[in-house]
Design a protein around this motif. Structure first.
Motif, short mmCIF file in Angstrom:
data_model
loop_
_atom_site.label_atom_id
_atom_site.label_comp_id
_atom_site.label_asym_id
_atom_site.label_seq_id
_atom_site.Cartn_x
_atom_site.Cartn_y
_atom_site.Cartn_z
N TYR A 9 46.33 20.31 30.27
CA TYR A 9 47.31 20.20 29.20
C TYR A 9 46.97 19.15 28.15
CZ TYR A 9 49.98 23.03 32.44
OH TYR A 9 50.38 24.02 33.28
N GLU A 10 45.87 18.47 28.31
CA GLU A 10 45.47 17.46 27.33
C GLU A 10 43.95 17.39 27.36
OE1 GLU A 10 48.05 14.08 27.31
OE2 GLU A 10 46.47 12.76 26.57
N GLN A 11 43.33 18.02 26.40
CA GLN A 11 41.87 18.13 26.36
C GLN A 11 41.31 17.38 25.17
OE1 GLN A 11 40.53 22.21 26.73
NE2 GLN A 11 42.17 22.71 28.16
N TYR A 12 40.21 16.68 25.41
CA TYR A 12 39.56 15.90 24.37
C TYR A 12 38.18 16.49 24.10
CZ TYR A 12 43.40 12.77 25.20
OH TYR A 12 44.67 12.26 25.31
N ARG B 235 44.00 18.56 15.33
CA ARG B 235 43.52 18.35 13.97
C ARG B 235 42.01 18.51 14.01
NH1 ARG B 235 44.17 13.66 9.66
NH2 ARG B 235 42.07 13.74 8.80
N GLN B 236 41.45 19.21 13.03
CA GLN B 236 40.00 19.37 12.98
C GLN B 236 39.49 19.05 11.58
OE1 GLN B 236 38.30 23.31 13.82
NE2 GLN B 236 36.47 22.35 14.68
N ASP B 237 38.62 18.06 11.51
CA ASP B 237 37.96 17.73 10.26
C ASP B 237 36.68 18.57 10.15
OD1 ASP B 237 39.13 14.57 11.03
OD2 ASP B 237 39.64 15.58 9.16
N GLY C 234 34.76 18.16 16.07
CA GLY C 234 35.53 18.80 17.12
C GLY C 234 37.01 18.62 16.93
N PRO C 235 37.82 19.51 17.47
CA PRO C 235 39.27 19.35 17.38
C PRO C 235 39.72 18.05 18.03
CG PRO C 235 38.71 21.58 18.07
CD PRO C 235 37.45 20.78 18.12
N GLU C 236 40.68 17.41 17.38
CA GLU C 236 41.26 16.16 17.88
C GLU C 236 42.65 16.46 18.42
OE1 GLU C 236 41.64 13.17 14.89
OE2 GLU C 236 43.13 12.04 16.04
N PHE C 237 42.86 16.16 19.68
CA PHE C 237 44.15 16.44 20.32
C PHE C 237 45.28 15.66 19.66
CE2 PHE C 237 47.06 17.52 23.60
CZ PHE C 237 47.82 16.39 23.85
N ALA D 248 43.00 18.05 6.49
CA ALA D 248 42.24 18.55 7.64
C ALA D 248 42.72 19.97 7.91
CB ALA D 248 42.46 17.69 8.88
N THR D 249 42.08 20.62 8.88
CA THR D 249 42.60 21.88 9.37
C THR D 249 43.39 21.60 10.64
OG1 THR D 249 40.80 23.21 8.44
CG2 THR D 249 42.00 24.16 10.29
N TYR D 250 44.59 22.13 10.72
CA TYR D 250 45.44 21.92 11.88
C TYR D 250 45.47 23.21 12.70
CZ TYR D 250 46.70 17.51 9.85
OH TYR D 250 46.63 16.23 9.35
N LEU D 251 45.09 23.07 13.95
CA LEU D 251 44.97 24.20 14.86
C LEU D 251 46.10 24.21 15.88
CD1 LEU D 251 41.16 23.90 15.77
CD2 LEU D 251 42.19 25.25 13.94
#
Lengths: 112, 112
Positions: A99-102, B37-39, B43-46, B84-87
């Motif tokens: 539930y919380e991935q980095y 959030r993805q710049d 990689g996507p930032e939780f 940013a792009t929000y996923l």
């Protein structure tokens, strides 16, 4: 903030060659994941890995792909006989739970 | 058939102009809904995980809410660095799977 490093940052390979992408999680998280993102497309789940075993894999993760933790630290994704359509960003992720991935910074794979 | 739909695809705001991003989903048995959030090139930032309808979470200028059919990411008084792009991604509970399905994202640009 939790960190994941990935190497290489960019890999160029010829069609039919094998590539190994590496991920070094900097902590004792239990769950590891590989995702890919084709340019301009959605992030897609490939595989999850827990307790040194694959726990889930998607339809994308066929016999061409394999994962392992060869030394208990590095987490690798191997792609055998690469195809043009394998060109994408490949992200490693880790977490204490599902539930919380980095995510790591990614490896850009270019197949020519 | 998309299970996760994000809207709008792109959003341009002036600094300080609050707005909301939408993520609608059609899965049954939601385990969790995630915002990242993805710049560009990263990689996507939780950001958040939401589990049940009515739940809300906040982080700085961001607030995520969840209903039975959709989630909103509210951005209050955005700054250019929020660009940013929000996923959005969802995990459905069918069959005990934890595989997340991602949306295509909303590209946010905040002008100074």
């Amino acid at each position: 903030e939790p960190e994941v490093t990935q190497t290489p940052s960019h890999q160029v390979t010829q069609m039919g060659q094998e590539v190994i992408l590496r991920c070094v999680p900097i902590s004792n998280h239990l769950y590891f994941y590989w995702y890919r993102q084709i340019l301009g497309q959605k992030v897609e789940f490939l595989v999850s890995f827990y307790n040194n075993e694959i726990s889930e894999k998607s339809e994308i993760f066929d016999d061409q792909f394999s994962v392992e933790r060869p030394d208990g630290s590095n987490f690798t994704l191997k792609i055998r006989s690469t195809k043009l359509e394998d060109s994408a960003m490949y992200f490693c992720a880790r977490g204490l739970s599902h539930y919380e991935q980095y995510f790591g910074p990614g490896t850009r794979l270019t197949v020519t | 058939e998309d299970q996760v739909t994000q809207s709008p695809e792109a959003l341009r705001l002036q600094e300080g102009e609050s707005s909301s991003l939408n993520c609608s989903y059609t899965v049954s048995g939601l385990r969790g809904l995630f915002w990242y959030r993805q710049d560009p090139g990263k990689g996507p930032e939780f950001l958040f995980t939401l589990y049940s309808a009515g739940e809300e979470k906040e982080k700085e200028r961001l607030k995520a809410t969840l209903t039975k059919k959709e989630s909103f990411l509210h951005i209050t008084a955005p700054k250019p660095e929020d660009s940013a792009t929000y996923l959005c991604a969802v995990q459905a509970g069918a069959g005990g799977s934890y595989i997340p399905t991602f949306g295509r994202g909303t590209s946010l640009i905040v002008h100074p």
